[in-house]
Design an enzyme around this catalytic site. Structure first.
Site, PDB file in Angstrom:
ATOM      1  N   GLU A  72       1.160  -1.815  -0.290  1.00  0.00           N
ATOM      2  CA  GLU A  72      -0.001   0.104   0.008  1.00  0.00           C
ATOM      3  C   GLU A  72       1.001   1.052  -0.207  1.00  0.00           C
ATOM      4  OE1 GLU A  72      -2.107  -0.309   3.588  1.00  0.00           O
ATOM      5  OE2 GLU A  72      -2.623  -2.062   3.172  1.00  0.00           O
ATOM      6  N   ASP A 109      -3.589   7.814  11.944  1.00  0.00           N
ATOM      7  CA  ASP A 109      -2.451   7.632  11.538  1.00  0.00           C
ATOM      8  C   ASP A 109      -1.443   7.932  12.680  1.00  0.00           C
ATOM      9  OD1 ASP A 109      -2.021   5.671   9.223  1.00  0.00           O
ATOM     10  OD2 ASP A 109      -2.507   7.969   8.316  1.00  0.00           O
TER      11      ASP A 109
END
Length: 271
Positions: free
Chosen positions: A53, A64
Site C-alpha cells: 500500500e 495514523d
C-alpha cells in the site's frame, strides 16, 4: 474482474493456497524523498511483501499514529504531489510485478477529480485504493469509476462496527477487507489480541473477500499471531520506523528489506 484487481485477488488466493496469510506492507510516497520512497517500496516487495500500500501523504492523517505522521510531514515538506504517488505505484509495480494499492483519505481525491485519479491509477498499474474515511453510503460515484478502470475498493472495518454495518461495508468493497484491529490510530502495539480475531470472525461471516488485519504488527511473532486467523497481515509503522531510524538511505533500504523478510517468515510460521 479486470486489470490489476485480478492480480491482487490472485496474489491473495495464492497465499491462501500456500496455507498462509499474505504480507502487506505500507509505505508513504515521497518519504524520505520521492526517489527514496520508490526504492523503499521496491525493497519491501523484494524482501518478501506480497502486496504494498502506497500512502498518499495528508496534512491531517487522523487515523495514523505519530510515526506515519512524521513521515507524511517530511514528504509534504518535500513537496510530494499526486503525480509522485502515481509514479511510485508505476515504478514499484513494473519493477516487481506485484500488486500495489494507494491508501488515501478522501479529500485529495475529491479535489483532484475522481475520474482523473482512477484513470491515472489504473494507467500506472495500480490494483486499487484503500479509503479509510470514505463512508460506504457516499462511495457510489467512486465505486463506479473504480469498477470502470478495474480497481479494487478496499473499505476499513473496525471493532466498533456492528454486524449489520459490516455486511453493508463488505458488500460494497472489493479486493479485500481491511480490518483495523485496534480502535484509534495506527502504530505498533505489544499485542494485537482477541479483539482483532473477533473482528475477523464477524467480518468473514458477511463476505467471501479475504480479511486482512492492520494496525499494530511490528515483528515476526505478532505477524505469526495475526496470520493464524487472518488472510493478510498489514504492517506500516514498523517499516516507516526502520527508515526514520536509519542513518542513511542505504541503511534504511536494507532495514526495510530485512524487516520484510522477517515478517514474511512470520506469516509462514503456521503454514
Amino acid at each position: 474482474m479486470s486489470g490489476n484487481i485480478q492480480l491482487l485477488s490472485d496474489t491473495l488466493a495464492q497465499a491462501r493456497d500456500e496455507n498462509r496469510a499474505a504480507l502487506i506492507a505500507y509505505l508513504p510516497a515521497g518519504f524520505p524523498t520521492v526517489d527514496g520512497g520508490i526504492e523503499a517500496v521496491k525493497a519491501a516487495l523484494d524482501g518478501g511483501a506480497d502486496v504494498v500500500e502506497v500512502g498518499l501523504p495528508h496534512s491531517d492523517p487522523v487515523l495514523d499514529g505519530p510515526v506515519i505522521q512524521t513521515a507524511d510531514d517530511i514528504a509534504l515538506r518535500g513537496g510530494v504531489k499526486i503525480a509522485d504517488v502515481m509514479r511510485t505505484v508505476r515504478e514499484a509495480h513494473e519493477a516487481t510485478g506485484k500488486p500495489v494499492l494507494v491508501m488515501t483519505y478522501w479529500n485529495p481525491i475529491d479535489r483532484y477529480g475522481i475520474e482523473r485519479f482512477t484513470a491515472e491509477l489504473a494507467d500506472a498499474g495500480g490494483a486499487g485504493c484503500i479509503l479509510p474515511d470514505l463512508p460506504v453510503q457516499e462511495a457510489g460515484v467512486w465505486r463506479e469509476h473504480a469498477e470502470k478502470h478495474g480497481l479494487a475498493t478496499v473499505f476499513v472495518v473496525a471493532p466498533s462496527s456492528k454486524d449489520a454495518r459490516l455486511a453493508k461495508i463488505t458488500a460494497a468493497g472489493s479486493g479485500f477487507v481491511y480490518a483495523a484491529s485496534l480502535m484509534g490510530v495506527t502504530g505498533t502495539r505489544a499485542s494485537v489480541g482477541a479483539q482483532a480475531q473477533d473482528l475477523v470472525r464477524r467480518t468473514r461471516a458477511t463476505t467471501e473477500l479475504p480479511v486482512c488485519v492492520g494496525l499494530g504488527v511490528s515483528n515476526p511473532e505478532q505477524a505469526a499471531e495475526v496470520a493464524s486467523f487472518a488472510d493478510g497481515v498489514i504492517v506500516g509503522s514498523a517499516f516507516v520506523k526502520r527508515l526514520l531510524d536509519a542513518p542513511d538511505q542505504a541503511a534504511g533500504l536494507a532495514a526495510v528489506r530485512e524487516l520484510a523478510a522477517e515478517l514474511a517468515e512470520g506469516v509462514r510460521r503456521n503454514a
